[in-house]
Design a protein around this motif. Sequence first.
Motif, PDB file in Angstrom:
ATOM      1  N   VAL A 152     -18.514 -29.701 -31.091  1.00  0.00           N
ATOM      2  CA  VAL A 152     -17.563 -30.390 -30.214  1.00  0.00           C
ATOM      3  C   VAL A 152     -16.142 -30.266 -30.762  1.00  0.00           C
ATOM      4  O   VAL A 152     -15.180 -30.124 -30.000  1.00  0.00           O
ATOM      5  N   GLY A 153     -16.005 -30.285 -32.078  1.00  0.00           N
ATOM      6  CA  GLY A 153     -14.681 -30.146 -32.678  1.00  0.00           C
ATOM      7  C   GLY A 153     -14.007 -28.832 -32.330  1.00  0.00           C
ATOM      8  O   GLY A 153     -12.790 -28.787 -32.114  1.00  0.00           O
ATOM      9  N   GLN A 154     -14.783 -27.749 -32.278  1.00  0.00           N
ATOM     10  CA  GLN A 154     -14.212 -26.469 -31.860  1.00  0.00           C
ATOM     11  C   GLN A 154     -13.792 -26.515 -30.396  1.00  0.00           C
ATOM     12  O   GLN A 154     -12.658 -26.164 -30.036  1.00  0.00           O
ATOM     13  N   SER A 155     -14.709 -26.940 -29.538  1.00  0.00           N
ATOM     14  CA  SER A 155     -14.476 -26.871 -28.098  1.00  0.00           C
ATOM     15  C   SER A 155     -13.317 -27.742 -27.660  1.00  0.00           C
ATOM     16  O   SER A 155     -12.532 -27.347 -26.788  1.00  0.00           O
ATOM     17  N   THR A 156     -13.185 -28.928 -28.253  1.00  0.00           N
ATOM     18  CA  THR A 156     -12.174 -29.863 -27.778  1.00  0.00           C
ATOM     19  C   THR A 156     -10.795 -29.620 -28.359  1.00  0.00           C
ATOM     20  O   THR A 156      -9.864 -30.370 -28.079  1.00  0.00           O
ATOM     21  N   ASN A 157     -10.622 -28.545 -29.135  1.00  0.00           N
ATOM     22  CA  ASN A 157      -9.263 -28.087 -29.428  1.00  0.00           C
ATOM     23  C   ASN A 157      -8.573 -27.604 -28.157  1.00  0.00           C
ATOM     24  O   ASN A 157      -7.347 -27.551 -28.089  1.00  0.00           O
ATOM     25  N   SER A 158      -9.372 -27.201 -27.174  1.00  0.00           N
ATOM     26  CA  SER A 158      -8.847 -26.869 -25.845  1.00  0.00           C
ATOM     27  C   SER A 158      -8.853 -28.141 -25.010  1.00  0.00           C
ATOM     28  O   SER A 158      -9.905 -28.771 -24.861  1.00  0.00           O
ATOM     29  N   PRO A 159      -7.713 -28.563 -24.442  1.00  0.00           N
ATOM     30  CA  PRO A 159      -7.689 -29.766 -23.611  1.00  0.00           C
ATOM     31  C   PRO A 159      -8.589 -29.614 -22.390  1.00  0.00           C
ATOM     32  O   PRO A 159      -8.938 -28.488 -21.995  1.00  0.00           O
ATOM     33  N   PRO A 160      -8.969 -30.710 -21.753  1.00  0.00           N
ATOM     34  CA  PRO A 160      -9.870 -30.629 -20.595  1.00  0.00           C
ATOM     35  C   PRO A 160      -9.387 -29.699 -19.495  1.00  0.00           C
ATOM     36  O   PRO A 160     -10.185 -28.977 -18.898  1.00  0.00           O
ATOM     37  N   TRP A 161      -8.090 -29.708 -19.216  1.00  0.00           N
ATOM     38  CA  TRP A 161      -7.603 -28.853 -18.127  1.00  0.00           C
ATOM     39  C   TRP A 161      -7.696 -27.375 -18.481  1.00  0.00           C
ATOM     40  O   TRP A 161      -7.878 -26.530 -17.599  1.00  0.00           O
ATOM     41  N   ILE A 162      -7.617 -27.059 -19.779  1.00  0.00           N
ATOM     42  CA  ILE A 162      -7.839 -25.679 -20.219  1.00  0.00           C
ATOM     43  C   ILE A 162      -9.308 -25.317 -20.056  1.00  0.00           C
ATOM     44  O   ILE A 162      -9.656 -24.242 -19.550  1.00  0.00           O
ATOM     45  N   ALA A 163     -10.189 -26.218 -20.482  1.00  0.00           N
ATOM     46  CA  ALA A 163     -11.624 -25.977 -20.349  1.00  0.00           C
ATOM     47  C   ALA A 163     -11.998 -25.747 -18.893  1.00  0.00           C
ATOM     48  O   ALA A 163     -12.775 -24.836 -18.564  1.00  0.00           O
ATOM     49  N   ALA A 164     -11.445 -26.551 -17.998  1.00  0.00           N
ATOM     50  CA  ALA A 164     -11.744 -26.407 -16.575  1.00  0.00           C
ATOM     51  C   ALA A 164     -11.207 -25.079 -16.033  1.00  0.00           C
ATOM     52  O   ALA A 164     -11.887 -24.393 -15.251  1.00  0.00           O
ATOM     53  N   ALA A 165      -9.992 -24.708 -16.451  1.00  0.00           N
ATOM     54  CA  ALA A 165      -9.408 -23.455 -15.968  1.00  0.00           C
ATOM     55  C   ALA A 165     -10.237 -22.251 -16.393  1.00  0.00           C
ATOM     56  O   ALA A 165     -10.505 -21.338 -15.592  1.00  0.00           O
ATOM     57  N   TYR A 166     -10.662 -22.237 -17.651  1.00  0.00           N
ATOM     58  CA  TYR A 166     -11.471 -21.118 -18.124  1.00  0.00           C
ATOM     59  C   TYR A 166     -12.865 -21.115 -17.490  1.00  0.00           C
ATOM     60  O   TYR A 166     -13.438 -20.054 -17.230  1.00  0.00           O
ATOM     61  N   TRP A 167     -13.414 -22.307 -17.249  1.00  0.00           N
ATOM     62  CA  TRP A 167     -14.718 -22.364 -16.591  1.00  0.00           C
ATOM     63  C   TRP A 167     -14.636 -21.751 -15.193  1.00  0.00           C
ATOM     64  O   TRP A 167     -15.505 -20.963 -14.792  1.00  0.00           O
ATOM     65  N   ALA A 168     -13.582 -22.087 -14.454  1.00  0.00           N
ATOM     66  CA  ALA A 168     -13.416 -21.518 -13.115  1.00  0.00           C
ATOM     67  C   ALA A 168     -13.183 -20.016 -13.194  1.00  0.00           C
ATOM     68  O   ALA A 168     -13.798 -19.231 -12.452  1.00  0.00           O
ATOM     69  N   SER A 169     -12.302 -19.580 -14.084  1.00  0.00           N
ATOM     70  CA  SER A 169     -12.017 -18.152 -14.227  1.00  0.00           C
ATOM     71  C   SER A 169     -13.269 -17.367 -14.566  1.00  0.00           C
ATOM     72  O   SER A 169     -13.534 -16.301 -13.996  1.00  0.00           O
ATOM     73  N   GLY A 170     -14.066 -17.903 -15.489  1.00  0.00           N
ATOM     74  CA  GLY A 170     -15.280 -17.196 -15.888  1.00  0.00           C
ATOM     75  C   GLY A 170     -16.261 -17.036 -14.756  1.00  0.00           C
ATOM     76  O   GLY A 170     -16.813 -15.953 -14.526  1.00  0.00           O
ATOM     77  N   ASN A 171     -16.478 -18.102 -14.019  1.00  0.00           N
ATOM     78  CA  ASN A 171     -17.476 -18.049 -12.959  1.00  0.00           C
ATOM     79  C   ASN A 171     -17.037 -17.209 -11.768  1.00  0.00           C
ATOM     80  O   ASN A 171     -17.877 -16.635 -11.072  1.00  0.00           O
ATOM     81  N   PHE A 172     -15.750 -17.108 -11.539  1.00  0.00           N
ATOM     82  CA  PHE A 172     -15.270 -16.289 -10.430  1.00  0.00           C
ATOM     83  C   PHE A 172     -15.078 -14.821 -10.821  1.00  0.00           C
ATOM     84  O   PHE A 172     -14.602 -14.022 -10.010  1.00  0.00           O
ATOM     85  N   SER A 173     -15.457 -14.453 -12.040  1.00  0.00           N
ATOM     86  CA  SER A 173     -15.345 -13.066 -12.498  1.00  0.00           C
ATOM     87  C   SER A 173     -16.529 -12.241 -12.014  1.00  0.00           C
ATOM     88  O   SER A 173     -17.625 -12.762 -11.792  1.00  0.00           O
ATOM     89  N   ASN A 174     -16.294 -10.941 -11.897  1.00  0.00           N
ATOM     90  CA  ASN A 174     -17.367 -10.010 -11.556  1.00  0.00           C
ATOM     91  C   ASN A 174     -17.070  -8.676 -12.242  1.00  0.00           C
ATOM     92  O   ASN A 174     -16.154  -7.957 -11.847  1.00  0.00           O
ATOM     93  N   TYR A 175     -17.822  -8.379 -13.307  1.00  0.00           N
ATOM     94  CA  TYR A 175     -17.604  -7.158 -14.082  1.00  0.00           C
ATOM     95  C   TYR A 175     -18.779  -6.194 -13.970  1.00  0.00           C
ATOM     96  O   TYR A 175     -19.023  -5.392 -14.874  1.00  0.00           O
ATOM     97  N   MET A 176     -19.488  -6.248 -12.858  1.00  0.00           N
ATOM     98  CA  MET A 176     -20.642  -5.372 -12.710  1.00  0.00           C
ATOM     99  C   MET A 176     -20.253  -3.898 -12.807  1.00  0.00           C
ATOM    100  O   MET A 176     -20.952  -3.103 -13.461  1.00  0.00           O
TER     101      MET A 176
END
Length: 293
Positions: free
Chosen positions: A204-228
């Motif tokens: 948790v200490g590693q992950s929460t160096n990123s604020p919640p809004w950063i975590a949410a932004a990367y979560w959205a970016s990751g899921n909307f990616s398509n590298y097939m």
Amino acid sequence: MTYDLLKIPAAGILSILLGGTAFAGGAYFEVEPGVDLYYEVHGTGKPVVFVPGWTFTTEVFENQIDVFSNTHKVITFDPRSHGRSTVTLEGNTYAQQGADLVKLLEHLEAEKPVLVGWSFGCLATWEYIKLKSAEAAAAHMCIDLSPTPMTAGEGDWTEGSIEDIAGLYNAVQTAQGHRDIVNWYADELMIDQEYTPELSRWIVGQSTNSPPWIAAAYWASGNFSNYMDIAKEVDAKMPSVFVVAEHWADIAEPYLATHTPNSDVHVFGGHMMFWEYPEKFNPILEAMIARAE
């Protein structure tokens, strides 16, 4: 040379005061004005690059760095808005993370690297190849991620249903929600061993160096990616390996056999199997590196 100390992470200020850009085994690279990436280089030889996943840091690769730096130049970094790197309002996407990786490896003169991405870190390594070409990498390993994290195709390996993905996105919007999600995910899906308070604090200490809004932004970016398309190109042109957690096996193995038939697939452990079972993981990576040499 002058420095704007307001733009430099605290550890970077220490390195300047000590007379260099490196400190305690790490260093900083200004990938764009005001955005410093923390990175580490260990050993010499052919470059092997480790990219951490969603909100995580170089620390997760502790059981690989010591081993592979004996024979190779091991490079790893905290992506922007992760760990010890600058938290920035802009560029919190995996396309930008891949572009940052291009700049960092050019800065380090790391040519034809072996690329190892964990989870959403695979999106950055695939983006690197997209930007540089397949000829720019020697081999590619993706640890536990589909090239299509959120699609509607029958039989696709995805991060979950639309409802599941949306639920996590909404849950990480607060600091408490972020901590709760990481603890739940680590206990249920990342780690097989007993999930102790000490292990929780480290993860948790590693992950929460990123604020919640950063975590949410990367979560959205990751899921909307398509590298097939890139994954298929990698599959055709270089040694390629997928290491998959056991809970994905039933869907991931037939999916990968269909779309990336030349890639080796290994299944064991949870989402963080490379850390928990290095005695199984490291020989797989060693064999892939040998094929690339």
